[in-house]
Design a protein around this motif. Structure first.
Motif, PDB file in Angstrom:
ATOM      1  N   HIS A  31       0.639  -1.496  -0.170  1.00 28.57           N
ATOM      2  CA  HIS A  31      -0.589  -0.254   0.072  1.00 28.57           C
ATOM      3  C   HIS A  31       1.054   0.971   0.011  1.00 28.57           C
ATOM      4  O   HIS A  31       2.025   1.538   0.156  1.00 28.57           O
ATOM      5  CB  HIS A  31      -0.910  -0.395   1.167  1.00 28.57           C
ATOM      6  CG  HIS A  31      -0.142  -0.214   3.295  1.00 28.57           C
ATOM      7  ND1 HIS A  31       0.505   1.042   2.261  1.00 28.57           N
ATOM      8  CD2 HIS A  31      -0.246  -1.101   3.429  1.00 28.57           C
ATOM      9  CE1 HIS A  31       0.726   0.940   4.094  1.00 28.57           C
ATOM     10  NE2 HIS A  31       1.315  -0.797   4.128  1.00 28.57           N
ATOM     11  N   GLY A  32      -0.116   2.522  -0.526  1.00 30.48           N
ATOM     12  CA  GLY A  32       0.960   3.709  -0.042  1.00 30.48           C
ATOM     13  C   GLY A  32       0.824   4.113   1.295  1.00 30.48           C
ATOM     14  O   GLY A  32       0.565   3.930   2.025  1.00 30.48           O
ATOM     15  N   LEU A  33       1.754   4.985   1.418  1.00 34.05           N
ATOM     16  CA  LEU A  33       1.380   6.599   2.189  1.00 34.05           C
ATOM     17  C   LEU A  33       0.300   6.450   3.257  1.00 34.05           C
ATOM     18  O   LEU A  33      -0.341   7.358   2.421  1.00 34.05           O
ATOM     19  CB  LEU A  33       2.229   7.518   1.653  1.00 34.05           C
ATOM     20  CG  LEU A  33       1.975   8.485   3.201  1.00 34.05           C
ATOM     21  CD1 LEU A  33       4.233   7.296   3.646  1.00 34.05           C
ATOM     22  CD2 LEU A  33       3.082   9.891   2.596  1.00 34.05           C
ATOM     23  N   GLY A  34       0.391   6.207   4.360  1.00 30.67           N
ATOM     24  CA  GLY A  34      -0.653   6.240   5.644  1.00 30.67           C
ATOM     25  C   GLY A  34      -1.725   5.779   5.045  1.00 30.67           C
ATOM     26  O   GLY A  34      -2.966   5.765   5.713  1.00 30.67           O
ATOM     27  N   CYS A  35      -2.104   4.426   3.929  1.00 29.04           N
ATOM     28  CA  CYS A  35      -2.663   3.527   3.985  1.00 29.04           C
ATOM     29  C   CYS A  35      -2.312   2.661   4.987  1.00 29.04           C
ATOM     30  O   CYS A  35      -1.567   2.419   5.332  1.00 29.04           O
ATOM     31  CB  CYS A  35      -2.959   3.276   2.346  1.00 29.04           C
ATOM     32  SG  CYS A  35      -2.788   4.829   1.172  1.00 29.04           S
ATOM     33  N   ASP A  36      -3.015   1.349   4.366  1.00 23.79           N
ATOM     34  CA  ASP A  36      -3.032  -0.133   5.067  1.00 23.79           C
ATOM     35  C   ASP A  36      -3.472  -1.356   3.506  1.00 23.79           C
ATOM     36  O   ASP A  36      -3.924  -0.050   2.881  1.00 23.79           O
ATOM     37  CB  ASP A  36      -3.773  -0.156   6.157  1.00 23.79           C
ATOM     38  CG  ASP A  36      -5.111  -0.253   6.055  1.00 23.79           C
ATOM     39  OD1 ASP A  36      -5.674  -0.363   5.229  1.00 23.79           O
ATOM     40  OD2 ASP A  36      -5.810   0.642   7.332  1.00 23.79           O
ATOM     41  N   HIS A  37      -3.252  -2.114   3.990  1.00 31.83           N
ATOM     42  CA  HIS A  37      -3.882  -3.767   3.503  1.00 31.83           C
ATOM     43  C   HIS A  37      -4.939  -3.208   2.598  1.00 31.83           C
ATOM     44  O   HIS A  37      -5.486  -3.975   1.909  1.00 31.83           O
ATOM     45  CB  HIS A  37      -3.670  -4.413   4.287  1.00 31.83           C
ATOM     46  CG  HIS A  37      -4.806  -5.441   4.782  1.00 31.83           C
ATOM     47  ND1 HIS A  37      -5.393  -4.499   6.448  1.00 31.83           N
ATOM     48  CD2 HIS A  37      -6.320  -5.663   4.917  1.00 31.83           C
ATOM     49  CE1 HIS A  37      -6.254  -4.507   7.512  1.00 31.83           C
ATOM     50  NE2 HIS A  37      -6.738  -5.893   7.033  1.00 31.83           N
ATOM     51  N   THR A  38      -6.076  -2.498   3.834  1.00 30.12           N
ATOM     52  CA  THR A  38      -7.883  -1.913   3.066  1.00 30.12           C
ATOM     53  C   THR A  38      -7.702  -1.620   1.688  1.00 30.12           C
ATOM     54  O   THR A  38      -8.694  -1.336   0.858  1.00 30.12           O
ATOM     55  CB  THR A  38      -8.516  -1.803   3.975  1.00 30.12           C
ATOM     56  OG1 THR A  38      -8.522  -0.443   4.332  1.00 30.12           O
ATOM     57  CG2 THR A  38      -8.585  -2.891   5.328  1.00 30.12           C
ATOM     58  N   THR A  39      -6.530  -0.838   1.225  1.00 28.85           N
ATOM     59  CA  THR A  39      -6.717  -0.441  -0.843  1.00 28.85           C
ATOM     60  C   THR A  39      -6.529  -1.007  -1.430  1.00 28.85           C
ATOM     61  O   THR A  39      -7.108  -0.668  -2.214  1.00 28.85           O
ATOM     62  CB  THR A  39      -5.640   0.598   0.151  1.00 28.85           C
ATOM     63  OG1 THR A  39      -5.022   1.837  -1.701  1.00 28.85           O
ATOM     64  CG2 THR A  39      -3.968  -0.128  -0.337  1.00 28.85           C
ATOM     65  N   TRP A  40      -6.496  -2.889  -1.022  1.00 23.96           N
ATOM     66  CA  TRP A  40      -7.171  -3.376  -2.022  1.00 23.96           C
ATOM     67  C   TRP A  40      -8.407  -3.638  -2.044  1.00 23.96           C
ATOM     68  O   TRP A  40      -8.042  -5.206  -2.951  1.00 23.96           O
ATOM     69  CB  TRP A  40      -5.760  -4.427  -2.113  1.00 23.96           C
ATOM     70  CG  TRP A  40      -4.288  -3.688  -1.492  1.00 23.96           C
ATOM     71  CD1 TRP A  40      -3.310  -3.680  -1.653  1.00 23.96           C
ATOM     72  CD2 TRP A  40      -3.630  -3.050  -2.945  1.00 23.96           C
ATOM     73  NE1 TRP A  40      -2.080  -3.071  -1.475  1.00 23.96           N
ATOM     74  CE2 TRP A  40      -1.834  -3.266  -2.606  1.00 23.96           C
ATOM     75  CE3 TRP A  40      -3.804  -3.333  -4.290  1.00 23.96           C
ATOM     76  CZ2 TRP A  40      -1.475  -2.160  -3.421  1.00 23.96           C
ATOM     77  CZ3 TRP A  40      -2.728  -2.920  -5.441  1.00 23.96           C
ATOM     78  CH2 TRP A  40      -1.575  -1.751  -5.086  1.00 23.96           C
ATOM     79  N   ASP A  41      -8.820  -3.945  -1.249  1.00 22.24           N
ATOM     80  CA  ASP A  41     -10.102  -4.235  -1.003  1.00 22.24           C
ATOM     81  C   ASP A  41     -10.900  -4.347  -2.068  1.00 22.24           C
ATOM     82  O   ASP A  41     -11.342  -5.614  -2.641  1.00 22.24           O
ATOM     83  CB  ASP A  41     -11.183  -3.152  -0.060  1.00 22.24           C
ATOM     84  CG  ASP A  41     -10.620  -4.194   1.988  1.00 22.24           C
ATOM     85  OD1 ASP A  41      -9.234  -4.818   1.344  1.00 22.24           O
ATOM     86  OD2 ASP A  41     -11.384  -3.242   1.957  1.00 22.24           O
ATOM     87  N   PRO A  42     -10.980  -3.556  -3.531  1.00 22.14           N
ATOM     88  CA  PRO A  42     -11.799  -3.803  -4.607  1.00 22.14           C
ATOM     89  C   PRO A  42     -11.132  -4.857  -5.258  1.00 22.14           C
ATOM     90  O   PRO A  42     -11.935  -5.084  -6.185  1.00 22.14           O
ATOM     91  CB  PRO A  42     -11.216  -2.444  -5.273  1.00 22.14           C
ATOM     92  CG  PRO A  42     -11.026  -1.773  -3.953  1.00 22.14           C
ATOM     93  CD  PRO A  42     -10.718  -2.245  -3.040  1.00 22.14           C
TER      94      PRO A  42
END
Length: 325
Positions: A31-42
């Protein structure tokens, strides 16, 4: 991905959160800065039908620990190697978004024997330009100012306003919903501390200071795909052209009507692009002899540099821009 799917492992005394799904060749999603694994949910469900998907929260992010630690790009690459080793995964196609793209490139450089391919989404490391919001993190007083801005009432009003703007239909505001989530995460002072150290390692007041330009020629030994959103306001889409110049053998695809989070704006298209990239390329077969030869030969073509930084003046390879719907 629901919270009950998150697993934890302790490496070097720090607890690291990750999600592991599916079966097949391994994909490491960063993931990117300030994000987490949920950025890949879609995209994770569709990818898990074909691959073993490993999506960690990098140190200082999400549910992973946020210690006083090494938050350099190289340190993150080491952490990903050690996580994969603990999980019993030897080789991966590494996929990185934004700052995670910089970590992906560093991982491939440090550990080519464990990298089959590289896929980058709106990645850092292709030129100096970056959003003023990210540069602001490096300024004195950021930690204290954000402490005030993340007080409950102020944070609620600010995050709500950003999310409403993201739904306005204005292309320049499309990523503000993601910015709101990052802003909300800053309520944790440990997260603010970690993010500040991460950004200071890769950005100064002039922009990005970490670049892949001097080592991009090494991608001749490794398949590489670069995806960008045409409306990216965080790292400009012109950096997709930089990628084409720095790594002429790379597959570079620009998504229309997409911002910095192209994988979330067009998840089906992203999955199709990534699956096609994996299916149509052979995993890199690293050998010391090949690596030594590449290092001795250096870049096949000298890329002209601009006065502003390490970005090439003009692309030397074609970028594929998908047609608008």
């Amino acid at each position: 991905m629901s919270s009950d799917e998150v697993s934890f492992v302790t490496v070097h005394g720090h607890r690291r959160a990750y999600v592991k799904r599916g079966r097949g060749p391994a994909l490491l999603l960063l993931h990117g800065l300030g994000c987490d694994h949920t950025t890949w949910d879609p995209v994770v469900d569709a990818l898990a039908r074909r691959f073993t998907v490993i999506a960690p929260d990098m140190l200082g992010h999400g549910q992973s620990d946020k210690p006083r630690a090494d938050y350099s790009v190289g340190g993150y690459a080491n952490g990903m190697r050690d996580l994969l080793t603990v999980l019993g995964v030897d080789r991966v196609t590494v996929v990185g978004h934004s700052f995670g793209g910089g970590v992906a490139m560093q991982f491939a450089y440090q550990f080519p024997e464990r990298t089959e391919r590289i896929a980058l989404v709106s990645t850092g490391g292709m030129g100096p330009e970056v959003s003023p919001l990210i540069r602001a993190v490096t300024t004195p007083g950021f930690h204290q100012a954000m402490g005030v801005l993340t007080l409950p009432v102020v944070r609620h009003v600010g995050a709500t306003g950003l999310r409403l703007l993201s739904r306005s239909g204005v292309p320049a505001a499309r990523d503000l919903g993601e910015v709101a989530d990052i802003y909300d995460s800053f309520r944790d002072p440990r997260a603010r501390h970690a993010i500040r150290h991460v950004v200071r390692a890769v950005v100064d007041w002039k922009g990005q200071i970490v670049t892949m330009s001097d080592r991009a020629y090494l991608t001749r030994a490794m398949p590489m795909c670069v995806v960008w959103g045409a409306d990216d306001r965080v790292i400009p889409v012109s950096h997709a052209h930089h990628a084409a110049a720095l790594a002429p053998g790379a597959r570079v695809v620009v998504f229309p009507d997409a911002g910095h989070f192209a994988h979330k704006d067009h998840p089906e298209l992203f999955v199709d692009t990534l699956v096609d990239f994996v299916d149509s390329t052979e995993p890199a077969a690293h050998t010391r002899t090949q690596w030594r030869r590449l290092l001795r030969e250096g870049p096949a073509v000298e890329v002209a540099q601009s006065e502003a930084g390490d970005a090439p003046v003009a692309p030397v390879a074609q970028v594929v821009a998908l047609p608008s719907a």
